[in-house]
Design a protein around this motif. Structure first.
Motif, PDB file in Angstrom:
ATOM      1  N   THR A   1     -85.699  49.707  22.133  1.00 34.83           N
ATOM      2  CA  THR A   1     -86.918  50.098  22.842  1.00 34.83           C
ATOM      3  C   THR A   1     -86.595  50.776  24.163  1.00 34.83           C
ATOM      4  N   MET A   2     -85.530  50.326  24.824  1.00 38.44           N
ATOM      5  CA  MET A   2     -85.118  50.935  26.087  1.00 38.44           C
ATOM      6  C   MET A   2     -84.456  52.292  25.892  1.00 38.44           C
ATOM      7  N   GLY A   3     -84.023  52.596  24.686  1.00 42.32           N
ATOM      8  CA  GLY A   3     -83.309  53.833  24.436  1.00 42.32           C
ATOM      9  C   GLY A   3     -81.808  53.672  24.497  1.00 42.32           C
ATOM     10  N   LEU A   4     -81.334  52.414  24.409  1.00 37.11           N
ATOM     11  CA  LEU A   4     -79.903  52.148  24.437  1.00 37.11           C
ATOM     12  C   LEU A   4     -79.382  51.771  23.055  1.00 37.11           C
ATOM     13  N   GLY A   5     -80.058  52.261  22.024  1.00 39.40           N
ATOM     14  CA  GLY A   5     -79.609  51.956  20.684  1.00 39.40           C
ATOM     15  C   GLY A   5     -78.242  52.536  20.359  1.00 39.40           C
ATOM     16  N   PHE A   6     -77.855  53.594  21.092  1.00 42.37           N
ATOM     17  CA  PHE A   6     -76.555  54.209  20.843  1.00 42.37           C
ATOM     18  C   PHE A   6     -75.427  53.474  21.561  1.00 42.37           C
TER      19      PHE A   6
ATOM     20  N   GLY B   1     -86.594  49.011  31.730  1.00 45.77           N
ATOM     21  CA  GLY B   1     -86.057  47.974  30.865  1.00 45.77           C
ATOM     22  C   GLY B   1     -85.098  47.044  31.592  1.00 45.77           C
ATOM     23  N   PHE B   2     -84.188  47.621  32.374  1.00 47.22           N
ATOM     24  CA  PHE B   2     -83.256  46.785  33.132  1.00 47.22           C
ATOM     25  C   PHE B   2     -83.979  45.976  34.201  1.00 47.22           C
ATOM     26  N   LEU B   3     -85.009  46.572  34.821  1.00 47.75           N
ATOM     27  CA  LEU B   3     -85.772  45.844  35.844  1.00 47.75           C
ATOM     28  C   LEU B   3     -86.493  44.651  35.232  1.00 47.75           C
TER      29      LEU B   3
ATOM     30  N   PRO C   1     -91.679  40.540  26.080  1.00 44.32           N
ATOM     31  CA  PRO C   1     -92.000  41.054  27.436  1.00 44.32           C
ATOM     32  C   PRO C   1     -91.401  42.431  27.704  1.00 44.32           C
ATOM     33  N   ILE C   2     -90.163  42.656  27.278  1.00 43.37           N
ATOM     34  CA  ILE C   2     -89.545  43.964  27.507  1.00 43.37           C
ATOM     35  C   ILE C   2     -90.248  45.031  26.684  1.00 43.37           C
ATOM     36  N   VAL C   3     -90.571  44.713  25.445  1.00 49.11           N
ATOM     37  CA  VAL C   3     -91.252  45.675  24.583  1.00 49.11           C
ATOM     38  C   VAL C   3     -92.632  46.017  25.145  1.00 49.11           C
ATOM     39  N   ALA C   4     -93.359  44.996  25.646  1.00 43.40           N
ATOM     40  CA  ALA C   4     -94.688  45.250  26.216  1.00 43.40           C
ATOM     41  C   ALA C   4     -94.601  46.107  27.474  1.00 43.40           C
ATOM     42  N   ALA C   5     -93.630  45.816  28.343  1.00 39.02           N
ATOM     43  CA  ALA C   5     -93.475  46.614  29.566  1.00 39.02           C
ATOM     44  C   ALA C   5     -93.113  48.058  29.246  1.00 39.02           C
ATOM     45  N   LEU C   6     -92.248  48.268  28.271  1.00 39.62           N
ATOM     46  CA  LEU C   6     -91.858  49.631  27.910  1.00 39.62           C
ATOM     47  C   LEU C   6     -92.974  50.352  27.178  1.00 39.62           C
ATOM     48  N   LEU C   7     -93.813  49.609  26.467  1.00 44.21           N
ATOM     49  CA  LEU C   7     -94.970  50.244  25.838  1.00 44.21           C
ATOM     50  C   LEU C   7     -95.933  50.784  26.891  1.00 44.21           C
ATOM     51  N   ILE C   8     -96.170  49.975  27.927  1.00 42.60           N
ATOM     52  CA  ILE C   8     -97.025  50.445  29.025  1.00 42.60           C
ATOM     53  C   ILE C   8     -96.389  51.642  29.718  1.00 42.60           C
ATOM     54  N   THR C   9     -95.072  51.605  29.878  1.00 42.86           N
ATOM     55  CA  THR C   9     -94.367  52.730  30.512  1.00 42.86           C
ATOM     56  C   THR C   9     -94.506  54.000  29.682  1.00 42.86           C
ATOM     57  N   ASN C  10     -94.360  53.896  28.380  1.00 48.93           N
ATOM     58  CA  ASN C  10     -94.492  55.068  27.518  1.00 48.93           C
ATOM     59  C   ASN C  10     -95.913  55.608  27.510  1.00 48.93           C
ATOM     60  N   ILE C  11     -96.892  54.711  27.585  1.00 47.02           N
ATOM     61  CA  ILE C  11     -98.288  55.168  27.665  1.00 47.02           C
ATOM     62  C   ILE C  11     -98.515  55.929  28.968  1.00 47.02           C
ATOM     63  N   ALA C  12     -97.951  55.391  30.070  1.00 49.95           N
ATOM     64  CA  ALA C  12     -98.089  56.085  31.359  1.00 49.95           C
ATOM     65  C   ALA C  12     -97.395  57.443  31.334  1.00 49.95           C
ATOM     66  N   LEU C  13     -96.231  57.510  30.703  1.00 46.86           N
ATOM     67  CA  LEU C  13     -95.538  58.796  30.600  1.00 46.86           C
ATOM     68  C   LEU C  13     -96.305  59.776  29.731  1.00 46.86           C
TER      69      LEU C  13
END
Length: 270
Positions: free
Chosen positions: A106-111, A226-228, A190-202
Motif C-alpha cells: 500500500t505504501m508503494g514499497l512492494g519492490f 506510511g512511515f509516519l 490503520p496504515i491502509v486507511a491512512a494511505l487511502l485518505i492520502t490517495n483520495i487527497a492526491l
C-alpha cells in the motif's frame, strides 16, 4: 551385581524417546527456535536437555516396544503432534508478516524485498521489520519459555497412547490458519486507511490542478505518510501482537481444541 530387565529398559527408552520426539517436532518449526539460522545441533541439544528435565514428571508411557509396529506408529504420532503445535506459532508470525506485506504494498514499497532465511523466499522490508520487532517482543515477554511450558502441558491434555485417533485436533488447526488473514488485515488496517485518505487527497489535488505530476509527488508522499503512521502506530501494536501470541500459546497448549472454560455448558437433561 545390578541387573536390569528388558521391560525396565523399554520403559526407560520410551519414557525419554517419545517426549523427545514431540519436543523436537515443536522446536523444528516453532519460532524463534525453528529459524533456519539456528544450527541443527543447537536445536538437538536443546530438545535433549528439555526432554531430560521433563520426562521424569510425565505420566507413565504405554508399555510398547519402541521398535515394534505400534511403537513406530506412536513415534510418528508424537512427531506429527509436535509439528502441529509448532505450526500454530508459525501461523501467528505469518499473520504479522502478512500485515507488513499489505502495508508495504500500500505504501508503494512492494519492490523493496529481501531474502527471508525463515521461509527461503522473498519478503518486503516492512514485513521483515514487523517480524523482527514481534520476535524481540516475544523473547522479552518470555515467549520461548511459554512454548516449553505449553509442550509440558500438552502431555497432560494429549497423553502418549496407543490410540492413533487421540491427538492434535487437526481440523481446529486448519481453522486456526485463518488467523493469517485476520491478523494481517487487522494489524495493517490503520496504515491502509491512512494511505487511502492520502490517495483520495492526491486525487482531489490532481483534479483541481491537472498540471501537477501525480506520479512525481504521489510516490514520496505515500511513502512518507506510511512511515509516519507506522512510527505513530508502533507503541499501540504491542497489545494486539501480545494478544495474538497469547492466543497462539493457548491454542498450542490445548492441542488445537478450544478451551473448556469458553465452551457453553451442556443443556440440562429432561
Amino acid at each position: 551385581m545390578i541387573s536390569i530387565s528388558s521391560q525396565t529398559l523399554i520403559e526407560l527408552v520410551t519414557g525419554f524417546l517419545w517426549p523427545l520426539t514431540r519436543i523436537l517436532g515443536v522446536l523444528a518449526i516453532a519460532p524463534p527456535f525453528g529459524n533456519s539460522t539456528i544450527p541443527m545441533r543447537i536445536k538437538l541439544m536443546l530438545g535433549v536437555s528439555v526432554a531430560m528435565v521433563v520426562s521424569p514428571m510425565l505420566p507413565k508411557m504405554p508399555e510398547v516396544d519402541p521398535v515394534s509396529l505400534s511403537g513406530m506408529v506412536i513415534t510418528a504420532q508424537q512427531l506429527v503432534i509436535g509439528l502441529a503445535m509448532g505450526f500454530v506459532m508459525r501461523v501467528v508470525f505469518a499473520g504479522i508478516e502478512m500485515a507488513g506485506e499489505i502495508a508495504g504494498m500500500t505504501m508503494g514499497l512492494g519492490f523493496a524485498t529481501f531474502f527471508d532465511p525463515q521461509t527461503h523466499g522473498r519478503s518486503s522490508a516492512i514485513a521483515q521489520f514487523l517480524v523482527l520487532t514481534s520476535t524481540l517482543l516475544f523473547v522479552v515477554a518470555d515467549g520461548h519459555l511459554a512454548i516449553i511450558t505449553a509442550i509440558v502441558e500438552s502431555f497432560q491434555k494429549i497423553p502418549v497412547t496407543t490410540d492413533v485417533r487421540q491427538g492434535f485436533a487437526f481440523y481446529r488447526l486448519a481453522v486456526w490458519g485463518e488467523q493469517i488473514f485476520i491478523a494481517g488485515v487487522k494489524l495493517s488496517l490503520p496504515i491502509v486507511a491512512a494511505l487511502l485518505i492520502t490517495n483520495i487527497a492526491l486525487g482531489i489535488l490532481t483534479r483541481a490542478a491537472p498540471q501537477l505530476n501525480i506520479f512525481g509527488i504521489g510516490f514520496p508522499i505515500t511513502i512518507s505518510v506510511g512511515f509516519l503512521v507506522l512510527t505513530l502506530l508502533m507503541p499501540y501494536l504491542t497489545t494486539p501482537i501480545q494478544q495474538l501470541i497469547g492466543s497462539g500459546l493457548s491454542h498450542m497448549s490445548d492441542g488445537g481444541n478450544p478451551r473448556i472454560a469458553n465452551q457453553p455448558p451442556p443443556p440440562p437433561k429432561p
